[in-house]
Structure formats: structure tokens, C-alpha cells
Design an enzyme around this catalytic site. Structure first.
Site, short mmCIF file in Angstrom:
data_model
loop_
_atom_site.label_atom_id
_atom_site.label_comp_id
_atom_site.label_asym_id
_atom_site.label_seq_id
_atom_site.Cartn_x
_atom_site.Cartn_y
_atom_site.Cartn_z
N ASP A 95 -2.18 -4.83 0.28
CA ASP A 95 -1.71 -6.12 0.79
C ASP A 95 -2.49 -6.64 1.99
O ASP A 95 -2.86 -7.82 2.03
CB ASP A 95 -0.21 -6.07 1.10
N GLN A 124 0.82 -1.21 0.00
CA GLN A 124 0.00 0.00 0.00
C GLN A 124 0.85 1.27 0.00
O GLN A 124 2.05 1.23 0.30
CB GLN A 124 -0.91 0.02 1.23
N HIS A 125 0.18 2.37 -0.35
CA HIS A 125 0.66 3.74 -0.12
C HIS A 125 1.73 4.25 -1.07
O HIS A 125 1.92 5.46 -1.16
CB HIS A 125 1.19 3.91 1.31
#
Length: 482
Positions: free
Chosen positions: A244, A71-72
Site C-alpha cells: 500500500d 502489506q505483511h
């Protein structure tokens, strides 16, 4: 037999599972490494995906694929589809000051109300603000912002820079899913929409953002010429993908009442819920999940590394550390390890250090130190569980995952730390498995029910003394650091 593929493009590597769409049985798999570092050229992820697909036997007989990913991460694209600079990953902390600036400008309460999260260094909005502040020339070139799994799905469908992709840089063909979008800090799991004012506050201008697909919605098909070895037929459905943690929850088949406790390098505690979360403290991130529900999540910085450090101190491996720990009584004779070796996020003490408290001549033994390490690790995660419960989560079962969860001492002591039943699923690539299950959903129009194999179900043996001692030591250590 219909086959589907799931991808886990994680920080360290890319894993591909090819599974039976009906049962979830793994037919074959592939893997490729990612480069080290907290910023990475996304092209390395694409090359790893191509290698992992080839290692898994290709996609010629696969009907659908979906990508789960870290992520991110910030993938900034210019108008011609080129990656402007290496992607900043979730674990790149240079954006901590940018996160604080965004929070100060908008207000923590307002941010939580608008998006369900409060910016921290890992979130995409914080990284865009860092780009605006530190690399204004690059920020001005940003025409679109994607997350790692969005960009890989885009490339699978044949899009990308001119000359390197069959269909060229059509930025409006980017798509994502609710779970990964909810980790940007400019998409709201509460409203199911982008908050473009927050994007502008971060980047300085508006940009193309990926279309957010519904769970199970197909995003297109794999382009036959996208992969170096060919993409198989032109009818391989591409699912929406997921972040994830959401993909792992979906792979585990987690539903309301389940809390996943993951012991990796860092730790996470997250649950599937029916309503969104709003925590102005920022401890609980109000993410969305991969099924259409919500995924309140708490992260800790210190998890398996705690065991690594103490095993190294004692000169033993994981198995011997576990045997030593089980030789000591619950509570380790009063010895308590507060495991903030690399600072901590829960509680938010980024400059903290660890402390071994309550030592006496009687309890300073190898076994009590080993036991204190396992108890401290799990108590830190139990604090995360209490924070999630504070958002109204009804915890009826703990699903304990991650490499350290297979240690017998970790399993036994978890059943003493947590006051709810603990189940340890069999070791598996649950992010990739969740992505494969999502691919089957996109293909068939309904999410399949796949069985969950279990490795252990330690008998409940709650020992309140462990949490009581830890709470006292934790508060003492926090006061010392204040």
C-alpha cells in the site's frame, strides 16, 4: 481511450478505480467493505473485490488491472490451495514475541544486512514464527505463503482451490512485487532475492513463495470466468501489484527528494531513494518501492487518533479543533503533548502512555491544548523524518497526505514543524491510483506520467521552538517511563 483499473485492498475496504491510461483521469469507481478484526478469512477480500469491481461497472472495457494491498498479512496455503487459517493482518500484534525471538536468533545487525529490515510484529516472518510456535499443526501444513495482494492477483487469474476456481491450485503461479516482498523479512531489497534460511527460521520448513516480478512486468491475464460477473475479455493484463505505501508513492508520482508523510489512524514517513537502507535499530524499514527504487519507511502508532482523542476531550469536531489550535501561538505557550496514547513504535516504547507537559495556569486553555495536540502529532512524525534522513535521504519536499492533512491547522502547523516545503495533494485514493498507473505500465511497457493535483501549499514558516520544546518533553516522558 484505453482504460486501466487499480485496486486498493486495504484493512478496512476494497476500492477500485477505473482510469484513463494516458492521463490518469478517474472514469468511475467502486467500493466494498472488509470485515473488522486483525485476522480475516481472505475469502472476504475476494468477495469484496468482486463487489467493488461490479460497483465500478465491471472490467468489460478495461485493458489492464493491478492490485495494491495492505502489506505483511500472512496468507498460508496448503498443497491444495486452501487457506489454512484466517490471515493475520499487519496490525495483529500477537507475533511481537516471535519477532523478538527471530531477532535474537539471527541478530539485528545481521538481519538488517541481509534483508534491510529487523523483524517487528507486523512482518510476515514474525507471523509465520508465531504460527510455528502456537499452531504447529497448521504450520506443518503450509505449502505456500502469499501476501494479500499476491493471493488476490492469483484469484483474478483463475487460480485457487479445486471447485472454486477455473484453473485450480497451481501454487507456482503465485507472484508478487518487490515492494510487498520487502515487507516479509525473508526477501531482501538489497539482493533482490529470497533468503530462504530466514523463511525456514520462521516457519520451520521451506515453502513455495511467490515469484517476484519486475516493476511494470505483466503477470498474466484475468481469467474470463474468475469473477462472478465475468472478467471481460481474456486479454486483461494483470500487473505485479504493490504494497500500500509503495502504491501510494507511485500514485503520487514521488521521486528522489520527496518524503511522504501520511496521517492515517497510524502515521508513516517514507521516501523514494536510489539506494537500499540498513537500519539495525529497526526504526527505519528498508523496503523497496514500486518503480525499481527503494522506500525507507518509519511508522508511528499515534497519528489521527491523537486529534480524535483531544477533539473528544474538548467536545469539538475536527474543524473547530483546528480553529482553536490556530488561536494559540507556535509552541502553545510551553504546553507540549507527547502523544503516545497507544504505546509507540518510533521511539520503540510499546507500553508507553501519553503525557501533557509544561502546563501552567496561564497556558491551560482550550486553544493551547488543541495546539499542543496538533504540534505533538506532527513532531512525532518529524522524529520519523529525522530517522529517515539518518539513512541518507535528501528531503527536499514533504507530501502531506491522509484525511487529517486536509485540516487547515494541520497544514499551517506542518509548515512550522518541518524545515522543508510542504505540499498537500488533493484528497484521493492514491493506493488505487498507483495500482492503476502500474497497470498502465504493465500494458504499455512504460510508466505514464500523470499530473498531481494539489489542495494546498502552505508558506514555509519554520518555528524551531516547537521541535525544541517537544524534544525536551519527549525525553522527559521517556525517562519517566523507563
Amino acid at each position: 481511450m484505453t482504460l486501466v483499473a487499480g485496486v486498493d485492498s486495504s484493512t478496512q475496504s476494497c476500492k477500485v478505480l477505473v482510469t484513463d491510461a494516458e492521463t490518469g483521469r478517474i472514469v468511475r469507481s467502486g467500493r466494498a467493505a472488509h470485515p473488522d478484526g486483525t485476522e480475516v478469512d481472505p475469502e472476504a477480500w475476494w468477495q469484496a473485490l468482486c463487489t467493488a469491481v461490479a460497483d465500478a461497472g465491471g472490467l468489460a472495457d478495461v485493458a489492464a488491472i493491478s492490485v495494491g494491498g495492505q502489506q505483511h498479512g500472512m496468507v498460508a496455503l496448503d498443497a491444495d490451495g486452501h487457506v489454512i487459517r484466517p490471515a493475520l493482518l499487519w496490525n495483529d500484534t500477537r507475533s511481537a514475541a516471535a519477532a523478538a525471538a527471530l531477532t535474537a536468533e539471527v541478530g539485528a545487525d545481521a538481519y538488517a544486512e541481509r534483508t534491510g529490515v529487523v523483524p517487528v510484529a507486523s512482518f510476515t516472518a514474525s507471523k509465520l514464527r508465531w504460527l510455528r510456535d502456537e499452531e504447529p499443526g497448521n504450520a506443518a501444513r503450509v505449502a505456500a505463503v502469499a501476501l494479500p495482494h499476491d493471493w488476490l492477483s492469483w484469484r483474478l487469474r483463475g487460480y485457487g482451490p479445486e471447485g472454486t476456481s477455473p484453473l485450480g491450485p497451481v501454487l507456482t503461479e503465485l507472484f508478487t512485487d518487490r515492494s510487498d516482498a520487502s515487507g516479509t523479512a525473508y526477501w531482501s531489497a538489497i539482493t533482490n532475492d529470497y533468503d530462504r534460511a530466514l523463511l525456514v527460521a520462521a516457519l520451520g520448513h521451506d515453502a513455495v513463495l511467490p515469484r517476484v516480478l519486475a516493476p511494470g512486468e505483466a503477470g498474466g491475464v484475468v481469467h474470463p470466468a474468475a469473477l462472478p460477473t465475468g472478467g471481460g475479455s481474456a486479454s486483461i493484463v494483470v500487473g505485479p501489484g504493490a504494497g500500500d505505501n509503495a502504491a501510494a508513492a507511485f500514485g503520487l508520482g514521488a521521486t528522489s527528494g520527496d518524503v511522504i508523510v501520511s496521517i492515517g489512524t497510524s502515521g508513516t514517513v517514507f521516501a523514494v531513494t536510489d539506494s537500499p537502507s540498513r537500519d539495525a535499530s529497526g526504526i527505519v524499514a528498508g523496503f523497496a518501492d514500486a518503480s525499481g527504487a527503494y522506500l525507507p519507511l518509519v511508522a508511528t502508532l499515534n497519528a489521527a487518533r491523537v486529534l480524535d482523542a483531544v477533539a473528544g476531550l474538548l467536545g469539538v469536531d475536527y474543524d473547530e479543533l483546528g480553529r482553536l489550535a490556530l488561536q494559540a501561538e507556535p509552541g502553545a505557550g510551553g504546553a507540549v503533548l507527547v502523544p503516545w496514547f497507544e504505546g509507540e513504535r518510533t521511539p520503540n516504547l510499546p507500553d508507553a502512555t501519553a503525557g501533557l507537559l509544561g502546563l501552567t495556569l496561564a497556558n491551560t486553555t482550550r486553544s493551547t491544548v488543541a495546539r499542543a495536540a496538533v504540534e505533538g502529532l506532527l513532531c512525532g512524525l518529524a522524529d520519523g523524518l529525522e530517522a529517515v534522513r539518518g539513512q541518507g535521504v535528501d528531503a527536499r519536499r514533504i507530501l502531506l497526505i491522509g484525511g487529517a492533512a486536509q485540516n487547515t491547522a494541520v497544514q499551517t502547523i506542518a509548515a512550522q514543524v518541518f524545515a522543508v516545503p510542504v505540499l498537500v495533494p488533493a484528497p484521493g485514493e492514491y493506493v488505487a491510483l498507483g495500482a492503476a498507473r502500474q497497470a498502465a505500465w504493465a500494458l504499455e511497457g512504460v510508466a505514464p506520467e500523470w499530473p498531481l493535483a494539489t489542495a494546498a501549499g502552505p508558506a514555509s514558516d519554520h518555528r524551531p521552538i516547537i521541535a525544541l520544546q517537544y524534544a525536551a518533553a519527549r525525553d522527559t516522558r521517556a525517562a519517566e517511563l523507563a
